[in-house]
Design a protein around this motif. Structure first.
Motif, PDB file in Angstrom:
ATOM      1  N   LYS A   4     128.513 103.382  15.859  1.00 27.72           N
ATOM      2  CA  LYS A   4     127.763 102.281  16.462  1.00 27.72           C
ATOM      3  C   LYS A   4     127.786 101.081  15.534  1.00 27.72           C
ATOM      4  O   LYS A   4     127.797 101.216  14.313  1.00 27.72           O
ATOM      5  N   LYS A  10     123.954  93.280  16.670  1.00 28.93           N
ATOM      6  CA  LYS A  10     123.674  93.287  18.096  1.00 28.93           C
ATOM      7  C   LYS A  10     122.507  92.379  18.475  1.00 28.93           C
ATOM      8  O   LYS A  10     122.400  91.965  19.600  1.00 28.93           O
ATOM      9  N   ARG A  38     112.951  90.289  28.776  1.00 20.59           N
ATOM     10  CA  ARG A  38     113.894  91.342  29.171  1.00 20.59           C
ATOM     11  C   ARG A  38     113.115  92.572  29.603  1.00 20.59           C
ATOM     12  O   ARG A  38     112.073  92.879  29.054  1.00 20.59           O
ATOM     13  N   ASP A  40     114.755  95.587  29.704  1.00 21.71           N
ATOM     14  CA  ASP A  40     115.500  96.737  29.198  1.00 21.71           C
ATOM     15  C   ASP A  40     115.136  97.076  27.760  1.00 21.71           C
ATOM     16  O   ASP A  40     115.913  97.671  27.042  1.00 21.71           O
ATOM     17  N   ASN A  74     113.426 100.926  21.775  1.00 26.80           N
ATOM     18  CA  ASN A  74     114.535 101.465  22.560  1.00 26.80           C
ATOM     19  C   ASN A  74     115.043 100.375  23.487  1.00 26.80           C
ATOM     20  O   ASN A  74     114.273  99.535  23.941  1.00 26.80           O
ATOM     21  N   TRP A  75     116.327 100.395  23.794  1.00 28.92           N
ATOM     22  CA  TRP A  75     116.888  99.450  24.748  1.00 28.92           C
ATOM     23  C   TRP A  75     118.089 100.072  25.406  1.00 28.92           C
ATOM     24  O   TRP A  75     118.614 101.076  24.963  1.00 28.92           O
ATOM     25  N   SER A  76     118.520  99.468  26.504  1.00 26.92           N
ATOM     26  CA  SER A  76     119.713  99.954  27.194  1.00 26.92           C
ATOM     27  C   SER A  76     120.816  98.922  27.050  1.00 26.92           C
ATOM     28  O   SER A  76     120.550  97.725  26.970  1.00 26.92           O
ATOM     29  N   ASP A  77     122.036  99.377  27.000  1.00 25.99           N
ATOM     30  CA  ASP A  77     123.173  98.466  26.862  1.00 25.99           C
ATOM     31  C   ASP A  77     123.588  97.854  28.194  1.00 25.99           C
ATOM     32  O   ASP A  77     124.260  96.834  28.230  1.00 25.99           O
ATOM     33  N   ASP A  78     123.176  98.469  29.303  1.00 29.72           N
ATOM     34  CA  ASP A  78     123.607  97.971  30.611  1.00 29.72           C
ATOM     35  C   ASP A  78     122.537  97.163  31.341  1.00 29.72           C
ATOM     36  O   ASP A  78     122.724  96.751  32.482  1.00 29.72           O
TER      37      ASP A  78
END
Length: 94
Positions: A4, A10, A38, A40, A74-78
């Protein structure tokens, strides 16, 4: 196994506004405001039962500390919503 990218590569501070600092004793928090929040991202409290915790900064750099609790991001990439413990992953204003 894929490696990663480091977290700081990021994270982008683009579009954030610096709000006035909040000071309580020797603790100073500088809020960063996003006018388009956001959905996400989730922040969950984690309690630690151990008296001492090993904190790993890098593969070769660790230290031992007393950590009674912490916040885990926590987060999502999509872009899909993240549900936090006890929550729905939605903002109160939605």
């Amino acid at each position: 196994m894929t490696k990663k990218a480091p977290l700081l590569q990021k994270i982008s501070l683009k579009g954030l506004e610096i709000a006035p600092a909040q000071v309580w004793g020797s603790v100073r928090i500088v809020p960063l405001l996003n006018h388009h929040p956001r959905t996400d991202i989730g922040l969950v409290q984690r309690n630690y039962d151990a008296h001492l915790t090993v904190v790993e900064i890098d593969r070769d750099l660790q230290y031992i500390s007393y950590v009674p609790h912490g916040l885990v991001l926590n987060w999502s990439d999509d872009g899909s919503p993240i549900a936090t413990m006890g929550g729905t992953g939605r903002l109160k204003n939605e």
